[in-house]
Scaffold this active site. Structure first.
Site, PDB file in Angstrom:
ATOM      1  N   TYR A  59       0.933  -1.198   0.134  1.00  0.00           N
ATOM      2  CA  TYR A  59      -0.154  -0.177  -0.093  1.00  0.00           C
ATOM      3  C   TYR A  59       1.055   1.456   0.249  1.00  0.00           C
ATOM      4  CZ  TYR A  59      -3.306  -3.577   1.585  1.00  0.00           C
ATOM      5  OH  TYR A  59      -4.050  -4.622   1.567  1.00  0.00           O
ATOM      6  N   PRO A 206     -14.552  -6.862   3.121  1.00  0.00           N
ATOM      7  CA  PRO A 206     -15.965  -7.604   3.722  1.00  0.00           C
ATOM      8  C   PRO A 206     -17.311  -7.067   3.232  1.00  0.00           C
ATOM      9  CG  PRO A 206     -14.615  -6.067   5.575  1.00  0.00           C
ATOM     10  CD  PRO A 206     -14.158  -6.209   3.456  1.00  0.00           C
TER      11      PRO A 206
END
Length: 281
Positions: A59, A206
């Site tokens: 990231y 999610p």
């Protein structure tokens, strides 16, 4: 969650965290107002009681780790920042690539320690298994770093049941981070294997991007609870198994607060079954 479901989980049997965590991937790391806003989001997550934050060398090639350190160091005693290694940055003309060479993994761990300003990475996950390097060499390197005190617990990401079983012959696997949500259950068998072994399962993505318009059943349950479709999706995950630790990410404080509030939702048995019957996409 239902009233009798635990709100906490002990990763590796040791590190207690609130089950609803925060994924830091979406936080902007460049200079200026966007960075200040990202720092505010990270700090607000901790204020709201989040004790598990997920990041990775990938990231921003370390910039995300540096941002979290700027925002949160010195860290609260109960905060776990989990990071990942095993992806090499692009080196033109070559693109970013999975890399599990022992020297490379060791170097990325050392970089993570420096960027996060810690002497020990309490949870270090292998971002992807490198098919060109023996798994014993990849995990053996992390096990050596663990013995040296540089790593606390070791986890995996995007693995199959067979890969998880093989890894458990080499190390104690504390966590698995695979893509999983209400509408995408490709890794259902991996989750079941983690539940059977007491291994933390951190579903990335999610909340499926299509969840808000997915089915009338999600909308109906959301209306019954006075919640959003995303909150219902997170509540379903928390109800799915006590080893599930969702890590929804956002760069917005309002969205963060909405996500964290999902931990307070209580699905009835009927509501959870109605959601569970939805066909994954």
């Amino acid at each position: 969650m239902s009233d009798n479901e635990p709100s906490e989980f002990r990763i590796g049997g040791e590190i207690g965290v609130q089950r609803l965590g925060f994924g830091a991937m979406q936080l902007p790391t460049g200079p200026g107002p966007a960075r200040e806003a990202a720092i505010a989001v990270a700090r607000r997550a901790v204020e709201l009681g989040v004790t598990l934050i997920d990041t990775a060398h990938l990231y921003g090639w370390g910039a995300n780790e540096e941002l979290l350190a700027e925002a949160l160091y010195p860290y609260p005693d109960d905060l776990l920042i989990a990071t990942k290694v095993g992806v090499a940055p692009p080196n033109p003309p070559h693109e970013a690539a999975i890399c599990g060479r022992p020297d490379f993994l060791r170097d990325q761990v050392e970089q993570g320690l420096r960027r996060l300003r810690v002497e020990r990475l309490q949870l270090l996950q292998l971002h992807r298994i490198d098919p060109t390097v023996p798994l014993a060499d990849q995990l053996g390197t992390l096990r050596e770093l663990q013995a040296e005190g540089r790593i606390g617990h070791i986890g995996l990401s995007e693995v199959t049941v067979a890969e998880l079983e093989e890894a458990r012959q080499i190390i104690d696997v504390a966590s698995v981070q695979n893509r999983y949500n209400l509408l995408d259950r490709e890794h259902e068998a991996v989750l079941d294997a983690c539940a059977a072994a007491g291994i933390a399962f951190l579903p990335w993505r999610p909340v499926h991007p299509a969840v808000s318009a997915a089915t009338s059943e999600i909308a109906a349950v959301a209306a019954e609870l006075g919640a959003t479709a995303a909150q219902v999706s997170l509540a379903w995950l928390l109800h799915r198994s006590p080893v599930v630790l969702p890590i929804p990410g956002t760069g917005s404080i309002s969205h963060l607060e909405e996500n964290v509030a999902a931990a307070r939702l209580r699905l009835s048995g009927d509501q959870w079954r109605r959601l569970d019957r939805i066909q994954p996409r």
